[in-house]
Design a protein around this motif. Structure first.
Motif, PDB file in Angstrom:
ATOM      1  N   LEU A 159       0.818  -1.207   0.000  1.00 42.14           N
ATOM      2  CA  LEU A 159       0.000   0.000   0.000  1.00 42.14           C
ATOM      3  C   LEU A 159       0.855   1.261   0.000  1.00 42.14           C
ATOM      4  O   LEU A 159       0.480   2.274  -0.588  1.00 42.14           O
ATOM      5  N   LEU A 160       2.011   1.185   0.645  1.00 35.95           N
ATOM      6  CA  LEU A 160       2.886   2.348   0.742  1.00 35.95           C
ATOM      7  C   LEU A 160       3.644   2.617  -0.549  1.00 35.95           C
ATOM      8  O   LEU A 160       3.751   3.764  -0.988  1.00 35.95           O
ATOM      9  N   ALA A 161       4.174   1.569  -1.174  1.00 35.48           N
ATOM     10  CA  ALA A 161       5.004   1.752  -2.374  1.00 35.48           C
ATOM     11  C   ALA A 161       4.691   0.674  -3.410  1.00 35.48           C
ATOM     12  O   ALA A 161       5.534  -0.189  -3.681  1.00 35.48           O
ATOM     13  N   PRO A 162       3.477   0.693  -3.987  1.00 36.76           N
ATOM     14  CA  PRO A 162       3.106  -0.368  -4.936  1.00 36.76           C
ATOM     15  C   PRO A 162       3.920  -0.359  -6.229  1.00 36.76           C
ATOM     16  O   PRO A 162       4.071  -1.391  -6.874  1.00 36.76           O
ATOM     17  N   ASN A 163       4.447   0.806  -6.596  1.00 38.42           N
ATOM     18  CA  ASN A 163       5.188   0.922  -7.856  1.00 38.42           C
ATOM     19  C   ASN A 163       6.689   0.745  -7.692  1.00 38.42           C
ATOM     20  O   ASN A 163       7.444   0.969  -8.639  1.00 38.42           O
ATOM     21  N   PHE A 176       6.805  -4.223  -7.502  1.00 37.44           N
ATOM     22  CA  PHE A 176       6.601  -4.917  -6.244  1.00 37.44           C
ATOM     23  C   PHE A 176       5.186  -5.463  -6.111  1.00 37.44           C
ATOM     24  O   PHE A 176       4.974  -6.526  -5.535  1.00 37.44           O
ATOM     25  N   ARG A 177       4.201  -4.747  -6.632  1.00 38.56           N
ATOM     26  CA  ARG A 177       2.819  -5.221  -6.495  1.00 38.56           C
ATOM     27  C   ARG A 177       2.613  -6.558  -7.183  1.00 38.56           C
ATOM     28  O   ARG A 177       1.823  -7.386  -6.715  1.00 38.56           O
ATOM     29  N   THR A 178       3.339  -6.804  -8.279  1.00 32.43           N
ATOM     30  CA  THR A 178       3.230  -8.095  -8.971  1.00 32.43           C
ATOM     31  C   THR A 178       3.781  -9.217  -8.090  1.00 32.43           C
ATOM     32  O   THR A 178       3.167 -10.282  -7.955  1.00 32.43           O
ATOM     33  N   PHE A 283      11.530   7.124  -2.843  1.00 28.61           N
ATOM     34  CA  PHE A 283      11.595   6.106  -3.886  1.00 28.61           C
ATOM     35  C   PHE A 283      13.035   5.878  -4.331  1.00 28.61           C
ATOM     36  O   PHE A 283      13.478   4.743  -4.511  1.00 28.61           O
ATOM     37  N   LYS A 284      13.797   6.972  -4.487  1.00 28.63           N
ATOM     38  CA  LYS A 284      15.187   6.828  -4.918  1.00 28.63           C
ATOM     39  C   LYS A 284      16.033   6.124  -3.856  1.00 28.63           C
ATOM     40  O   LYS A 284      16.899   5.312  -4.187  1.00 28.63           O
ATOM     41  N   VAL A 285      15.778   6.437  -2.593  1.00 33.93           N
ATOM     42  CA  VAL A 285      16.518   5.778  -1.519  1.00 33.93           C
ATOM     43  C   VAL A 285      16.228   4.292  -1.516  1.00 33.93           C
ATOM     44  O   VAL A 285      17.123   3.464  -1.366  1.00 33.93           O
ATOM     45  N   SER A 286      14.946   3.934  -1.707  1.00 35.79           N
ATOM     46  CA  SER A 286      14.575   2.519  -1.742  1.00 35.79           C
ATOM     47  C   SER A 286      15.249   1.808  -2.909  1.00 35.79           C
ATOM     48  O   SER A 286      15.759   0.710  -2.772  1.00 35.79           O
ATOM     49  N   ARG A 287      15.268   2.449  -4.080  1.00 34.91           N
ATOM     50  CA  ARG A 287      15.919   1.858  -5.260  1.00 34.91           C
ATOM     51  C   ARG A 287      17.400   1.649  -5.008  1.00 34.91           C
ATOM     52  O   ARG A 287      17.979   0.627  -5.380  1.00 34.91           O
TER      53      ARG A 287
END
Length: 291
Positions: A159-163, A176-178, A283-287
């Protein structure tokens, strides 16, 4: 300068990072080793008592309240119990990856709340369904493994970061959602055939993770019930608010102070309160952490 030994380096890099994940994994692995040592002792006729079966029965969660009353500790021990090698290896790797991804966005308190509260609530749901004949039927009349906690963590992260995009060795970049949908589907199918009441409890764990994250995005952090804040005297301070400077320490990523400010903002006001720039930074930090 004295060179650090390999064992000391292992403990320092594993257990002194502040993350609770290594401790959870260590308990699971230690318990797995102990019950299989017990099984080996029985197989070698060192002891006559069926210690392995007894330990599994005592540490796993039974499907009725009548049996649970005789072993109430099982509500706490069942998440750490594993009997199959493939199962524990897969779940440990999955928890390490998903847990660290979760901690890239939120803090340790929030992770622990979602992870452990799902065990307790799903366990109660599982026990409540044990008296329903249709749901109680199955090849596995007990519950074990940390599947419920993983389900809530994955649901919250979904829910937080589906993309969020993940690089997989054979499949390339996948959203990630897949991955989450495939993970949920496989686990639910397993429980439907092996443990029907467990399937309902698993669905409840997924819903609990979604609910926690939705409330967090709305500014309601349920995990704060475990935070103890010292009483402070009222002070009136006139201070000009500072705008964080987005200084890079690696590529175009911000420094740690900016990341902490953004995570605090999520805890206080919810994910939706972030600006598009702040969401892009997360998002960039997560990547970067995934590479």
């Amino acid at each position: 300068m004295k060179k650090e030994s390999g064992i000391k380096m292992f403990f320092r890099t594993t257990y002194q990072t502040g993350s609770p994940i290594p401790y959870i994994l260590s308990i699971q692995v230690l318990l797995f080793v102990l019950i299989h040592i017990a099984d080996l002792l029985v197989e070698l006729n060192v002891i006559k008592f069926p210690l392995y079966d007894w330990l599994v029965g005592q540490l796993s969660l039974p499907n009725t309240f009548a049996a649970f009353i005789r072993q109430p500790w099982s509500l706490i021990t069942y998440p750490f119990l594993y009997v199959g090698l493939f199962n524990i290896v897969f779940d440990c790797l999955w928890l390490y990856w998903i847990g660290n991804s979760f901690l890239n966005f939120l803090n340790k308190r929030q992770f622990l709340f979602v992870f452990f509260s799902s065990f307790l609530l799903s366990g109660v749901v599982y026990l409540a369904l044990g008296n329903i004949d249709f749901l109680a039927k199955g090849s596995m009349p007990f519950l074990f493994s940390n599947a419920m906690g993983l389900a809530s963590v994955v649901a919250g992260l979904l829910l937080l970061a589906p993309n969020m995009e993940i690089r997989l060795f054979l499949f390339g970049t996948v959203k990630f959602r897949t991955i989450a949908i495939i993970f949920f589907t496989l686990q639910l199918l397993f429980y439907i055939f092996a443990n029907r009441s467990g399937a309902v409890a698993y669905g409840f764990a997924i819903a609990w993770g979604f609910l926690f994250m939705q409330q967090l995005k709305n500014g309601n952090d349920w995990s704060t019930i475990f935070s103890i804040k010292p009483k402070q005297k009222l002070k009136i301070v006139h201070q000009t608010p500072k705008t964080p400077s987005y200084r890079s320490y690696k590529a175009d990523l911000p420094n740690q102070e900016v990341i902490d400010d953004i995570l605090d903002k999520i805890s206080q006001s919810g994910y939706e309160s972030l600006s598009s720039r702040e969401k892009e930074i997360l998002f960039k930090v997560s990547r970067e952490e995934q590479e």
